[in-house]
Design a protein around this motif. Structure first.
Motif, PDB file in Angstrom:
ATOM      1  N   ASN A  10      34.417  33.860  37.443  1.00 21.96           N
ATOM      2  CA  ASN A  10      34.571  34.117  36.022  1.00 21.96           C
ATOM      3  C   ASN A  10      33.994  33.310  35.230  1.00 21.96           C
ATOM      4  OD1 ASN A  10      35.856  36.686  36.466  1.00 21.96           O
ATOM      5  ND2 ASN A  10      37.958  35.503  36.903  1.00 21.96           N
ATOM      6  N   SER A  11      33.927  31.795  35.506  1.00 26.00           N
ATOM      7  CA  SER A  11      33.332  30.800  34.649  1.00 26.00           C
ATOM      8  C   SER A  11      32.002  30.649  34.843  1.00 26.00           C
ATOM      9  CB  SER A  11      34.245  29.423  35.131  1.00 26.00           C
ATOM     10  OG  SER A  11      33.435  29.166  36.159  1.00 26.00           O
ATOM     11  N   ASN A  12      31.185  31.409  35.666  1.00 18.77           N
ATOM     12  CA  ASN A  12      29.829  31.232  35.707  1.00 18.77           C
ATOM     13  C   ASN A  12      29.223  32.696  35.716  1.00 18.77           C
ATOM     14  OD1 ASN A  12      29.094  28.746  36.575  1.00 18.77           O
ATOM     15  ND2 ASN A  12      30.124  28.912  38.605  1.00 18.77           N
ATOM     16  N   LYS A  13      30.278  33.541  35.077  1.00 17.25           N
ATOM     17  CA  LYS A  13      29.770  35.197  34.712  1.00 17.25           C
ATOM     18  C   LYS A  13      29.182  35.914  35.669  1.00 17.25           C
ATOM     19  CE  LYS A  13      29.402  33.786  29.958  1.00 17.25           C
ATOM     20  NZ  LYS A  13      28.595  32.582  29.332  1.00 17.25           N
ATOM     21  N   TYR A  14      29.793  35.736  37.077  1.00 18.49           N
ATOM     22  CA  TYR A  14      29.559  36.721  38.060  1.00 18.49           C
ATOM     23  C   TYR A  14      30.655  37.722  38.064  1.00 18.49           C
ATOM     24  CZ  TYR A  14      26.243  33.562  40.418  1.00 18.49           C
ATOM     25  OH  TYR A  14      25.390  32.726  41.102  1.00 18.49           O
ATOM     26  N   LYS A  15      29.696  38.975  38.454  1.00 21.50           N
ATOM     27  CA  LYS A  15      30.762  39.977  38.863  1.00 21.50           C
ATOM     28  C   LYS A  15      31.088  40.099  39.819  1.00 21.50           C
ATOM     29  CE  LYS A  15      27.620  42.388  35.859  1.00 21.50           C
ATOM     30  NZ  LYS A  15      26.588  43.748  35.639  1.00 21.50           N
ATOM     31  N   TYR A  16      32.292  40.849  40.243  1.00 20.04           N
ATOM     32  CA  TYR A  16      32.952  40.835  41.728  1.00 20.04           C
ATOM     33  C   TYR A  16      33.749  41.982  41.836  1.00 20.04           C
ATOM     34  CZ  TYR A  16      37.304  38.376  40.105  1.00 20.04           C
ATOM     35  OH  TYR A  16      38.353  38.222  39.542  1.00 20.04           O
ATOM     36  N   GLU A  17      34.030  42.401  42.980  1.00 21.48           N
ATOM     37  CA  GLU A  17      34.637  43.659  43.400  1.00 21.48           C
ATOM     38  C   GLU A  17      35.146  43.246  44.838  1.00 21.48           C
ATOM     39  OE1 GLU A  17      32.907  47.381  45.754  1.00 21.48           O
ATOM     40  OE2 GLU A  17      32.672  47.333  43.810  1.00 21.48           O
ATOM     41  N   LYS A  18      36.495  43.503  44.900  1.00 18.85           N
ATOM     42  CA  LYS A  18      37.503  43.106  46.179  1.00 18.85           C
ATOM     43  C   LYS A  18      37.705  44.245  47.002  1.00 18.85           C
ATOM     44  CE  LYS A  18      40.744  41.939  42.917  1.00 18.85           C
ATOM     45  NZ  LYS A  18      41.827  40.973  42.528  1.00 18.85           N
ATOM     46  N   TYR A  31      39.248  40.650  54.172  1.00 20.23           N
ATOM     47  CA  TYR A  31      39.398  40.779  52.727  1.00 20.23           C
ATOM     48  C   TYR A  31      37.719  40.604  52.581  1.00 20.23           C
ATOM     49  CZ  TYR A  31      40.535  39.686  48.087  1.00 20.23           C
ATOM     50  OH  TYR A  31      40.717  39.646  46.508  1.00 20.23           O
ATOM     51  N   VAL A  32      37.118  41.668  51.869  1.00 16.49           N
ATOM     52  CA  VAL A  32      35.712  41.609  51.487  1.00 16.49           C
ATOM     53  C   VAL A  32      35.653  41.635  50.071  1.00 16.49           C
ATOM     54  CG1 VAL A  32      33.703  42.944  51.745  1.00 16.49           C
ATOM     55  CG2 VAL A  32      35.040  43.118  53.456  1.00 16.49           C
ATOM     56  N   PHE A  33      34.775  40.496  49.689  1.00 14.92           N
ATOM     57  CA  PHE A  33      34.624  40.152  48.157  1.00 14.92           C
ATOM     58  C   PHE A  33      33.200  40.069  48.001  1.00 14.92           C
ATOM     59  CE2 PHE A  33      34.314  37.097  44.815  1.00 14.92           C
ATOM     60  CZ  PHE A  33      35.834  37.083  44.186  1.00 14.92           C
ATOM     61  N   LYS A  34      32.482  41.315  47.136  1.00  9.02           N
ATOM     62  CA  LYS A  34      31.100  41.415  46.858  1.00  9.02           C
ATOM     63  C   LYS A  34      30.971  40.729  45.268  1.00  9.02           C
ATOM     64  CE  LYS A  34      30.639  45.345  49.646  1.00  9.02           C
ATOM     65  NZ  LYS A  34      29.743  46.729  49.658  1.00  9.02           N
ATOM     66  N   PHE A  35      29.948  40.055  45.388  1.00  9.35           N
ATOM     67  CA  PHE A  35      29.679  39.309  43.720  1.00  9.35           C
ATOM     68  C   PHE A  35      28.195  39.221  43.754  1.00  9.35           C
ATOM     69  CE2 PHE A  35      29.752  36.011  47.122  1.00  9.35           C
ATOM     70  CZ  PHE A  35      28.600  35.176  46.537  1.00  9.35           C
ATOM     71  N   GLY A  36      27.828  38.969  42.371  1.00  8.94           N
ATOM     72  CA  GLY A  36      26.357  38.898  41.776  1.00  8.94           C
ATOM     73  C   GLY A  36      26.196  38.869  40.381  1.00  8.94           C
ATOM     74  N   LYS A  37      25.378  38.450  39.904  1.00  9.26           N
ATOM     75  CA  LYS A  37      25.104  38.266  38.582  1.00  9.26           C
ATOM     76  C   LYS A  37      24.773  39.734  37.837  1.00  9.26           C
ATOM     77  CE  LYS A  37      24.793  33.998  37.026  1.00  9.26           C
ATOM     78  NZ  LYS A  37      25.315  33.292  35.871  1.00  9.26           N
TER      79      LYS A  37
END
Length: 109
Positions: A10-18, A31-37
């Protein structure tokens, strides 16, 4: 789960989906955690179980950047965050360097 990692995203403005799922053949939960800008092309795969007191015990964290085949494996969340901070700093510096070079090209024309 992974509170510090979510705060970092959140602090680096990444989007994520869990997403959570429980495999049938193993006693571990996953637990799968997908993220990226812009695209969610990076993922964390967290394998964990519960102790008899109900606490969560993380066995391993697999980090796959840009859909790579061989993941980086971490035992603790602090190691993961240290790696992500280093990686985010290098990508931010590279993107600012590219932007400054592009702006120089535009002004000299």
């Amino acid at each position: 789960m992974l509170k510090r990692t979510k705060q970092f995203m959140n602090s680096n403005k990444y989007k994520y989906e869990k997403r959570y799922f429980r495999p049938l053949m193993t006693p571990e939960n996953v637990y799968v955690f997908k993220f990226g800008k812009e695209e969610l092309n990076n993922r964390l795969i967290i394998k964990y179980s519960h102790t008899w007191t109900g606490r969560i015990k993380i066995h391993e964290i697999d980090l796959r950047m840009h859909k790579q085949q061989h993941p980086r494996i971490f035992k603790h969340e602090s190691e993961l965050i240290k790696y992500l901070k280093k990686h985010v700093d290098t990508t931010d510096k590279a993107s600012t360097k590219r932007n400054s070079v592009d702006s120089k090209k535009v002004t000299t024309k």
